[in-house]
Motif scaffolding. Structure first.
Motif, PDB file in Angstrom:
ATOM      1  N   UNK A   1       0.846  -1.190   0.000  1.00  0.00           N
ATOM      2  CA  UNK A   1       0.000   0.000   0.000  1.00  0.00           C
ATOM      3  C   UNK A   1       0.881   1.239   0.000  1.00  0.00           C
ATOM      4  N   UNK A   2       0.718   2.077  -1.019  1.00  0.00           N
ATOM      5  CA  UNK A   2       1.524   3.296  -1.151  1.00  0.00           C
ATOM      6  C   UNK A   2       0.658   4.517  -0.872  1.00  0.00           C
ATOM      7  N   UNK A   3       1.167   5.430  -0.043  1.00  0.00           N
ATOM      8  CA  UNK A   3       0.489   6.690   0.266  1.00  0.00           C
ATOM      9  C   UNK A   3       1.213   7.848  -0.413  1.00  0.00           C
ATOM     10  N   UNK A   4       0.433   8.804  -0.918  1.00  0.00           N
ATOM     11  CA  UNK A   4       0.981  10.050  -1.460  1.00  0.00           C
ATOM     12  C   UNK A   4       0.229  11.193  -0.781  1.00  0.00           C
ATOM     13  N   UNK A   5       0.840  11.755   0.243  1.00  0.00           N
ATOM     14  CA  UNK A   5       0.173  12.786   1.039  1.00  0.00           C
ATOM     15  C   UNK A   5       0.145  14.129   0.299  1.00  0.00           C
ATOM     16  N   UNK A   6      -1.051  14.696   0.174  1.00  0.00           N
ATOM     17  CA  UNK A   6      -1.244  15.989  -0.486  1.00  0.00           C
ATOM     18  C   UNK A   6      -1.542  17.009   0.614  1.00  0.00           C
ATOM     19  N   UNK A   7      -0.502  17.677   1.088  1.00  0.00           N
ATOM     20  CA  UNK A   7      -0.610  18.607   2.212  1.00  0.00           C
ATOM     21  C   UNK A   7      -0.203  20.028   1.844  1.00  0.00           C
ATOM     22  N   UNK A   8       0.709  20.157   0.883  1.00  0.00           N
ATOM     23  CA  UNK A   8       1.264  21.468   0.531  1.00  0.00           C
ATOM     24  C   UNK A   8       0.181  22.408   0.049  1.00  0.00           C
ATOM     25  N   UNK A   9       0.200  23.607   0.613  1.00  0.00           N
ATOM     26  CA  UNK A   9      -0.829  24.594   0.329  1.00  0.00           C
ATOM     27  C   UNK A   9      -1.839  24.696   1.456  1.00  0.00           C
ATOM     28  N   UNK A  10      -1.891  23.654   2.288  1.00  0.00           N
ATOM     29  CA  UNK A  10      -2.812  23.659   3.419  1.00  0.00           C
ATOM     30  C   UNK A  10      -2.113  23.869   4.755  1.00  0.00           C
ATOM     31  N   UNK A  11      -0.811  24.096   4.702  1.00  0.00           N
ATOM     32  CA  UNK A  11      -0.035  24.248   5.946  1.00  0.00           C
ATOM     33  C   UNK A  11      -0.278  25.618   6.593  1.00  0.00           C
TER      34      UNK A  11
END
Length: 318
Positions: free
Chosen positions: A54-64
């Motif tokens: 199972x691979x995760x790709x965290x999309x956080x940039x812009x919400x910090x």
């Protein structure tokens, strides 16, 4: 020599208690024995997979938040914005995720992207593209909230707002959840179940999925990782890219051996501004290509793993 699981299974806890002094059987021993009883060492993946990755790709940039943690010294004076730190986050949606998306296509795998709601709203086209390419959009809160300290309704709102933002932008309704730094609160699972979520990942206790009872109903856990995680190993300044490759391959080799006899899941995690750098995408290619040479390995999104957990009668229940 027998391993402890086999010894306990054959001797039984009662027999063991009769052989050992009472003070040797600690509370931790009883918890371990309980865990053994709740396991199914002979269970395999229902679809015939030997090992699921199972691979995760965290999309956080812009919400910090303003002046969030970055590679730069945390010594900004009050009232000023850390502009180079902000540009480090911008890299995540300008370069990182686009590069990783191309690489997932090249490698032929689908991943789960846990999206911060405000990040998805800031970059809606990119969020849409992730889903359009066949990846799962999962929830990661509306922003970087410290939700474990929140009252029930406040926490419920930040979870719901984040999920609603993802659905609004992508059309995909999230069924999975990841709290900020995995730090969920005592109410989180009840809230997730109430909102219609099917699983969460904020658990490091097993190398396979399992089911919990939340208010009398099943709720799936698809375990996460901090061992094979770029933010811990690379951004934490512990490893270089080549060390990361070695670490993850060692993890895979051991789990692959174990998977001959029991259900095993391997997790790998990448973050937009870290895993999407050129060196880390090259490292990822080396890792995935190595794994793909082994028979019986399948790559699955976390919603697929959760669905299999609900349907599998041999799944571990806690």
């Amino acid at each position: 020599m027998k391993d402890r699981r086999t010894f306990i299974k054959e001797a039984g806890l009662a027999g063991l208690a009769g052989l050992l002094p009472v003070n040797i059987l600690s509370a931790s021993d009883l918890e371990i024995d309980k865990a053994f009883k709740n396991s199914n060492p002979n269970a395999k993946w229902a679809d015939g997979s030997r090992l699921v990755v199972s691979v995760s790709m965290q999309f956080e940039a812009g919400g910090q938040p303003v002046n969030a943690e970055s590679p730069f010294p945390q010594n900004m004076q009050k009232g000023f914005i850390d502009l180079p730190g902000d540009s480090w986050y911008q890299y995540g949606y300008k370069e990182g995720i686009p590069r990783m998306l191309d690489n997932w296509d090249k490698l032929g795998i689908k991943v789960t992207s846990h999206m911060v709601g405000s990040a998805a709203l800031k970059n809606p086209d990119l969020a849409k593209e992730i889903v359009a390419r066949g990846h799962e959009a999962a929830a990661h809160g509306m922003d970087w909230a410290t939700q474990y300290s929140m009252p029930y309704e406040t926490e419920k709102k930040i979870i719901k707002d984040g999920a609603d933002a993802i659905k609004k932008v992508t059309g995909f309704e999230p069924v999975g959840y990841n709290a900020n730094w995995l730090r969920r609160g005592t109410n989180t699972l009840e809230i997730l179940q109430e909102l219609g979520f099917k699983y969460h990942i904020d658990d490091l206790s097993r190398d396979e999925p399992f089911l919990l009872k939340v208010k009398g109903k099943d709720f799936a856990v698809v375990p996460y990782t901090i061992r094979c995680n770029d933010i811990v190993l690379i951004e934490g300044k512990n490893f270089s890219a080549d060390q990361f490759v070695r670490q993850v391959i060692l993890e895979f080799d051991q789990l692959y051996k174990e998977s001959e006899k029991k259900r095993r899941q391997m997790s790998i995690s990448f973050h937009d501004r870290i895993g999407g750098t050129p060196q880390m995408v090259a490292a990822t290619t080396e890792i995935i290509s190595y794994i793909q040479k082994h028979k019986g390995v399948s790559f699955k999104r976390k919603d697929e793993i959760a669905r299999m957990a609900y349907e599998d009668k041999s799944i571990i229940r806690e």
